[in-house]
Each structure stands twice: as C-alpha cells, then as structure tokens.
Motif scaffolding. Structure first.
Motif, mmCIF file in Angstrom:
data_model
loop_
_atom_site.group_PDB
_atom_site.id
_atom_site.type_symbol
_atom_site.label_atom_id
_atom_site.label_comp_id
_atom_site.label_asym_id
_atom_site.label_seq_id
_atom_site.Cartn_x
_atom_site.Cartn_y
_atom_site.Cartn_z
ATOM 1 N N LEU A 69 1.887 3.205 7.240
ATOM 2 C CA LEU A 69 0.193 2.578 8.670
ATOM 3 C C LEU A 69 1.377 1.381 9.126
ATOM 4 O O LEU A 69 2.582 1.176 9.215
ATOM 5 C CB LEU A 69 -0.238 1.433 6.961
ATOM 6 N N LEU B 67 1.106 -1.011 -0.102
ATOM 7 C CA LEU B 67 0.224 -0.239 0.056
ATOM 8 C C LEU B 67 0.694 1.313 0.234
ATOM 9 O O LEU B 67 1.906 1.415 0.650
ATOM 10 C CB LEU B 67 -0.366 0.579 0.805
ATOM 11 N N ALA C 180 8.273 7.317 4.534
ATOM 12 C CA ALA C 180 7.977 8.648 4.869
ATOM 13 C C ALA C 180 8.027 9.459 5.674
ATOM 14 O O ALA C 180 8.412 10.310 6.114
ATOM 15 C CB ALA C 180 6.201 8.887 5.601
ATOM 16 N N ILE D 41 0.399 3.174 1.492
ATOM 17 C CA ILE D 41 -0.446 4.713 2.372
ATOM 18 C C ILE D 41 0.507 3.998 3.821
ATOM 19 O O ILE D 41 0.423 2.889 4.619
ATOM 20 C CB ILE D 41 -1.884 4.677 3.142
ATOM 21 N N ALA E 24 5.675 2.111 3.323
ATOM 22 C CA ALA E 24 5.274 3.201 2.949
ATOM 23 C C ALA E 24 5.857 4.115 4.423
ATOM 24 O O ALA E 24 5.813 5.071 4.304
ATOM 25 C CB ALA E 24 4.209 3.245 2.994
ATOM 26 N N ILE F 88 -3.046 5.064 10.505
ATOM 27 C CA ILE F 88 -2.907 5.300 9.828
ATOM 28 C C ILE F 88 -2.736 6.630 9.576
ATOM 29 O O ILE F 88 -2.894 7.432 10.059
ATOM 30 C CB ILE F 88 -4.344 5.009 8.323
ATOM 31 N N TYR F 89 -1.507 6.577 8.577
ATOM 32 C CA TYR F 89 -0.513 8.150 8.650
ATOM 33 C C TYR F 89 -0.781 8.914 7.539
ATOM 34 O O TYR F 89 -0.557 9.117 6.820
ATOM 35 C CB TYR F 89 0.575 8.279 8.902
ATOM 36 N N ASP F 90 -1.526 10.183 7.992
ATOM 37 C CA ASP F 90 -1.839 10.849 6.303
ATOM 38 C C ASP F 90 -1.224 11.847 6.322
ATOM 39 O O ASP F 90 -1.097 13.105 7.717
ATOM 40 C CB ASP F 90 -2.843 11.395 5.679
ATOM 41 N N ASP F 91 0.168 12.581 5.554
ATOM 42 C CA ASP F 91 1.074 13.204 5.712
ATOM 43 C C ASP F 91 -0.212 14.907 4.643
ATOM 44 O O ASP F 91 -0.255 14.198 3.848
ATOM 45 C CB ASP F 91 1.926 13.240 5.030
#
Length: 228
Positions: free
Chosen positions: A104, A100, A123, A102, A119, A197-200
């Motif tokens: 995680l 993925l 990141a 994303i 990811a 879940i990490y969303d930059d």
C-alpha cells in the motif's frame, strides 16, 4: 455595581468577606463570550463609591478583553488538543497499515509518494526513499518506455476522473529485475491524496494460464482420438 458594601443590600452576600478584607465597594463585570457567560470579573476597592463613569466604562472594556483572551486561550487549547488527537490517530493508523500484509502507498495530489508500507517494500524491493516521487516510481517500476507511458496515462486519467481506470493491471519490475503482474486499485481521499493498493496476481495468472493450456491439451487429445 455595589458602591457601599456596608449599606447596600446588594452586597449582603459579600459583606462578611468585605469586612474581613477591608473592602468598601465592588464592581462585578460579566465576561461575555460568543457562547455565553464565561465568568465574572470582580474588582474590589477599600473605599466607598470609588468608581466614576469613566472607570466603569474602562472596566467594561477590560472585561471584554479578558473574555476575548479566555476564548482565545480555549480555542488554542482545543486546537492543540485536536492536533494531538489527529497525530495520535494517524500514528495508530500508520501502525495498523504498516502491519498489513497488503502492499500500500499514499500519494499526494502532485503524484509524490508520501508513504509506503513494509509490504510494499517486501513486494517490490523499493523503500520510500527510492520512490518518493512519482517520477522515480514510474522510472524504476516501468523501465520499458511504452509500458511506462501507458501507466502514466492511466494515472493522469484517474487524477482527472476518479471513475476512470480505478483498477488496472500493469507489469511491474522489482528492484531485483524480476517482473510481476500487479493489479492497481486507487482509492481517493477527501483531502486530495490517494491510497493505492497493489495486488500481485502473477501466480494467479500463471495458474489460470496453466488451467487454460491443460484444457486446450485435453481438447486436442479428444479431437485427435475422435479423428483416429
């Protein structure tokens, strides 16, 4: 129980086989398990009427032991099969998650990081070995004591109540020292683990700030024009 196969009508189906092998009597004990009949334990003897009451009782106990052994073996095989299926399912899930795009992680109830995907490492620059415990992650990602305290408090609140702080933004410091604004989303699992879940959102915030500043600039220019 067929005490004399040659003369007992109950032994007619077995007579030819018995005569060929020299059997004179036969005892058949059902193998009864929790879910029904598992089969039949057949004991043949080369003499007529060899089974007294004591031997019959022994055969009953033996058949019960054999039935228990069969069920135990089946249970072990089913358990091993289920464990193998679980391992294969987890491996497929790991391969899926690993691919993925994303970031995680999977965290256990104690706050230790059981897994981070590729990811995540791309990141933030941290591999699993560097953030295997919650303490290591908080120390590296939040070097500022005040921000670290807020992040740890948010995690404790979530651990107490899954409805509290399920999505919050914190500034995270990458391994190269750069700072990113990250939206944390925590998903509880039935076994007490959590998926994070990490969303930059750094670029999105910068774009929004740029749009806001542009709007302010346009408003200022308009006001200046109106007053001149």
């Amino acid at each position: 129980m067929v005490r004399d196969i040659a003369c007992d009508g109950a032994g007619a189906l077995w007579r030819q086989h018995a005569e060929r092998n020299g059997y004179g009597a036969m005892a058949a004990m059902p193998l009864l398990g929790r879910e029904g009949n598992l089969g039949v334990l057949v004991i043949c003897a080369d003499e007529d009427d060899p089974f007294d009451q004591e031997e019959v009782e022994l055969l009953v106990r033996v058949s019960a032991d054999v039935a228990y052994g069969i069920e135990s073996r089946r249970a072990r095989e089913e358990s091993l099969s289920a464990q193998q299926a679980l391992r294969e399912s987890e491996q497929r899930l790991r391969l899926l998650v690993e691919g993925l795009p994303i970031p995680l992680s999977v965290i256990d109830a104690a706050g230790d990081y059981l897994y981070v995907n590729r990811a995540f490492t791309e990141a933030f620059g941290y591999g699993h070995a560097e953030v295997s415990t919650g303490r290591e992650w908080f120390s590296r990602a939040f070097p500022d004591p005040a921000i670290r305290a807020r992040a740890m408090d948010a995690w404790r609140d979530y651990a107490r109540d899954a409805n509290v702080g399920h999505a919050q933004v914190f500034p995270v410091v990458r391994s190269d020292g750069t700072r990113r604004e990250v939206l944390f989303r925590v998903v509880p699992m039935a076994d007490g683990r959590h998926v994070v879940i990490y969303d930059d959102i750094t670029d999105a915030k910068r774009a929004a700030e740029a749009q806001r500043m542009a709007a302010v600039g346009q408003l200022a220019a308009s006001l200046a024009h109106d007053f001149n």
